[in-house]
Design a protein around this motif. Structure first.
Motif, PDB file in Angstrom:
ATOM      1  N   ILE A 129      -8.304   1.163  -2.753  1.00 11.99           N
ATOM      2  CA  ILE A 129      -7.931   2.331  -2.663  1.00 11.99           C
ATOM      3  C   ILE A 129      -8.877   3.349  -1.705  1.00 11.99           C
ATOM      4  CG2 ILE A 129      -7.621   2.566  -5.347  1.00 11.99           C
ATOM      5  CD1 ILE A 129     -10.098   4.626  -5.417  1.00 11.99           C
ATOM      6  N   SER A 130      -8.264   4.338  -1.093  1.00  6.85           N
ATOM      7  CA  SER A 130      -8.850   5.229  -0.303  1.00  6.85           C
ATOM      8  C   SER A 130      -9.051   6.502  -0.857  1.00  6.85           C
ATOM      9  CB  SER A 130      -8.065   5.316   0.962  1.00  6.85           C
ATOM     10  OG  SER A 130      -8.561   6.102   1.804  1.00  6.85           O
ATOM     11  N   THR A 131     -10.424   7.247  -0.743  1.00  6.27           N
ATOM     12  CA  THR A 131     -10.563   8.528  -1.070  1.00  6.27           C
ATOM     13  C   THR A 131     -10.897   9.383   0.090  1.00  6.27           C
ATOM     14  OG1 THR A 131     -13.124   7.533  -1.456  1.00  6.27           O
ATOM     15  CG2 THR A 131     -11.759   7.614  -3.234  1.00  6.27           C
ATOM     16  N   VAL A 134      -3.498   9.439  -3.853  1.00  4.21           N
ATOM     17  CA  VAL A 134      -4.549   8.573  -3.578  1.00  4.21           C
ATOM     18  C   VAL A 134      -3.963   7.409  -2.922  1.00  4.21           C
ATOM     19  CG1 VAL A 134      -6.500   7.009  -4.457  1.00  4.21           C
ATOM     20  CG2 VAL A 134      -6.272   9.507  -5.287  1.00  4.21           C
ATOM     21  N   PRO A 135      -3.956   6.998  -1.719  1.00  2.00           N
ATOM     22  CA  PRO A 135      -3.680   5.681  -1.230  1.00  2.00           C
ATOM     23  C   PRO A 135      -4.233   4.346  -1.938  1.00  2.00           C
ATOM     24  CG  PRO A 135      -4.236   7.184   0.582  1.00  2.00           C
ATOM     25  CD  PRO A 135      -4.714   7.705  -0.656  1.00  2.00           C
ATOM     26  N   HIS A 136      -3.235   3.416  -2.235  1.00  2.00           N
ATOM     27  CA  HIS A 136      -3.709   2.511  -3.277  1.00  2.00           C
ATOM     28  C   HIS A 136      -2.851   1.141  -2.986  1.00  2.00           C
ATOM     29  CE1 HIS A 136      -1.034   4.662  -5.844  1.00  2.00           C
ATOM     30  NE2 HIS A 136      -0.697   3.384  -6.313  1.00  2.00           N
ATOM     31  N   HIS A 137      -3.528   0.067  -3.105  1.00  2.00           N
ATOM     32  CA  HIS A 137      -2.782  -1.209  -3.015  1.00  2.00           C
ATOM     33  C   HIS A 137      -3.385  -2.225  -4.063  1.00  2.00           C
ATOM     34  CE1 HIS A 137      -1.804  -4.609   0.017  1.00  2.00           C
ATOM     35  NE2 HIS A 137      -0.823  -4.658  -0.881  1.00  2.00           N
ATOM     36  N   ALA A 163       0.937  -1.065  -0.047  1.00  2.00           N
ATOM     37  CA  ALA A 163      -0.049  -0.087  -0.070  1.00  2.00           C
ATOM     38  C   ALA A 163       0.881   1.259   0.030  1.00  2.00           C
ATOM     39  CB  ALA A 163      -1.091  -0.043   1.205  1.00  2.00           C
ATOM     40  N   HIS A 164       0.516   2.198  -1.103  1.00  2.00           N
ATOM     41  CA  HIS A 164       1.629   3.289  -1.176  1.00  2.00           C
ATOM     42  C   HIS A 164       0.826   4.456  -1.672  1.00  2.00           C
ATOM     43  CE1 HIS A 164       1.656   1.177  -5.034  1.00  2.00           C
ATOM     44  NE2 HIS A 164       2.057   2.328  -5.479  1.00  2.00           N
ATOM     45  N   GLU A 200      -6.596   1.962   5.020  1.00  2.00           N
ATOM     46  CA  GLU A 200      -8.007   1.307   5.040  1.00  2.00           C
ATOM     47  C   GLU A 200      -8.672   1.596   3.921  1.00  2.00           C
ATOM     48  OE1 GLU A 200      -9.815   2.418   8.465  1.00  2.00           O
ATOM     49  OE2 GLU A 200      -8.279   1.990  10.148  1.00  2.00           O
ATOM     50  N   ALA A 201      -8.986   0.738   3.157  1.00  2.57           N
ATOM     51  CA  ALA A 201      -9.784   0.894   1.751  1.00  2.57           C
ATOM     52  C   ALA A 201     -11.101   1.508   1.885  1.00  2.57           C
ATOM     53  CB  ALA A 201      -9.888  -0.116   0.981  1.00  2.57           C
ATOM     54  N   THR A 202     -11.417   2.432   1.033  1.00  2.35           N
ATOM     55  CA  THR A 202     -12.884   2.922   0.946  1.00  2.35           C
ATOM     56  C   THR A 202     -13.525   2.277  -0.233  1.00  2.35           C
ATOM     57  OG1 THR A 202     -12.230   4.725  -0.227  1.00  2.35           O
ATOM     58  CG2 THR A 202     -12.369   5.347   1.929  1.00  2.35           C
ATOM     59  N   HIS A 203     -12.781   1.728  -1.229  1.00  7.14           N
ATOM     60  CA  HIS A 203     -13.165   1.123  -2.501  1.00  7.14           C
ATOM     61  C   HIS A 203     -12.415   0.213  -2.992  1.00  7.14           C
ATOM     62  CE1 HIS A 203     -14.996   5.152  -2.770  1.00  7.14           C
ATOM     63  NE2 HIS A 203     -15.831   4.834  -3.431  1.00  7.14           N
TER      64      HIS A 203
END
Length: 415
Positions: free
Chosen positions: A177-179, A219-222, A157-158, A200-203
């Motif tokens: 991802i997290s928005t 945007v944080p994503h993994h 996650a980055h 912590e993902a939102t989508h």
């Protein structure tokens, strides 16, 4: 992704804006591969909000196979990287190419990723993908990076500070991802990659071949491979403010005459030893054509470091064994004086009610009295140092350990 060339430090990371007025997931069509007109995408999503585009490339067949990517990673000039995750210990390792067939043969059966940058420069079929992004200025497009992963493969996650289109080529990858505009962006300090400490993902979506995820900066994503998969990442060029300033300064400097120098004709007599006063900063602002900003990122804060390392013939070496606070106090108590290294230039400038002391290119905050005293005399008696407040004695110790000052004389210890 974090394996692209990292930009130089610039402004603080951007975070996602408020939720978009439109959907976060759309279906593409032959007429609208972005799921909407390009103008709407640029107005409502570009650099603002993420967007998942289903079937952006319908019936997509990857222009490059996994074996071909592995072969490219073995080339001397290719920029490639392997990222391996030990899930049991949550330990990440990275290795840079070029690689050999033996390197791939010894990899585990799961949880690793191969990334190769600039694949569009090596493969014409990959380069042809960029025709689909002609709604963007060509100079903004950086490269097509291709990643191959086995089951569970990921780079963690980055957060990236550039726009990226993540096109699924082969197999399936799950993206989270997290928005959340307040999502924490602190990174772990135990891995080479800049991985988020908390995510912590939102989508969450599972991408099939031809699906494409657009992510704006911040945007944080993994992404995690489900089985073997290959992803093509179209990244944008986004130079940091620091890179722009440095390169522009070099561009300007190359065109200036050697005789065009700092001057101070008609200046008033110096009042305090070592001080860089307001008149100096005013002259610098005029010479450089920049605002005379005060504070920690202002002209004076830069100049006090610059001028104390300018034209230094030698670098000062730190003490091989740093002095503890107790050892320094003991030496001073026996009468050892503080002696400045002759290679250590020093100067200071007012900062609020205090001062910013520059010495050998480094800067330190202290009182104006201490800054002036250190600049005024190459040697300071022990009693004078012992009379300083505790935090200023700690600064003296830091300067001693950095090699800018030594201790001379004093009674020998009887112990």
């Amino acid at each position: 992704m974090p394996t692209r060339r990292s930009p130089a430090p610039g402004r603080a990371p951007r975070t996602p804006a408020s939720p978009p007025a439109g959907p976060i997931e759309v279906d593409a069509s032959r007429r609208e591969p972005l799921g909407m007109p390009a103008a709407r995408f640029l107005r409502d999503y570009w650099q603002q909000h993420p967007l998942l585009i289903r079937r952006a490339f319908p019936d997509f067949v990857s222009p490059i196979a996994a074996d071909d990517l592995g072969g490219l990673a073995c080339e001397e000039m290719a920029l490639s990287r392997l990222v391996v995750h030990d899930r049991a210990r949550d330990h990440w390792t990275t290795r840079s190419g070029p690689f050999t067939e033996q390197d791939f043969a010894t990899l585990p059966t799961a949880d690793w990723t191969l990334l190769v940058q600039d694949v569009d420069k090596w493969d014409a079929d990959v380069a042809a993908l960029l025709d689909a992004f002609d709604f963007l200025p060509a100079w903004r497009i950086d490269d097509v990076m291709v990643s191959y992963a086995v089951d569970g493969g990921s780079v963690g996650a980055h957060v990236d500070q550039y726009d990226v289109f993540l096109l699924q080529g082969i197999g399936r990858r799950r993206w989270r991802i997290s928005t959340d505009p307040q999502a924490p962006q602190a990174v772990r300090d135990d891995v080479e990659l800049k991985l988020l400490r908390c995510f912590e993902a939102t989508h969450e979506w599972l991408l099939e071949p031809g699906d494409m995820l657009y992510l704006p900066p911040g945007v944080p994503h993994h992404g995690i491979a489900e089985g073997e998969c290959l992803t093509l990442s179209v990244g944008m060029r986004a130079p940091s403010r620091a890179e722009l300033i440095v390169d522009h300064a070099e561009f300007v400097a190359e065109r200036l005459a050697e005789t065009d120098r700092y001057g101070d004709a008609g200046m008033a007599p110096a009042q305090r030893a070592g001080e860089i006063d307001g008149a100096v900063i005013d002259r610098l602002a005029g010479l450089l054509g920049v605002p005379d900003r005060r504070g920690p990122d202002g002209l004076a804060a830069w100049f006090v470091g610059f001028i104390t390392r300018y034209r230094s013939a030698q670098w000062v070496a730190p003490r091989p064994r740093p002095l503890t606070a107790g050892a320094l106090e003991s030496r001073l108590a026996r009468g050892a004086s503080l002696v400045r290294n002759p290679w250590s230039r020093c100067a200071w400038t007012a900062e609020g009610r205090g001062a910013l002391l520059g010495i050998g290119g480094a800067s330190h905050r202290c009182s104006r009295a201490l800054a002036e005293r250190l600049c005024a005399a190459p040697e300071i008696a022990a009693a004078e140092v012992l009379a300083l407040a505790a935090e200023e004695r700690e600064l003296v110790r830091a300067l001693v350990n950095a090699g800018h000052y030594g201790l001379a004389g004093g009674r020998r210890s009887t112990r």
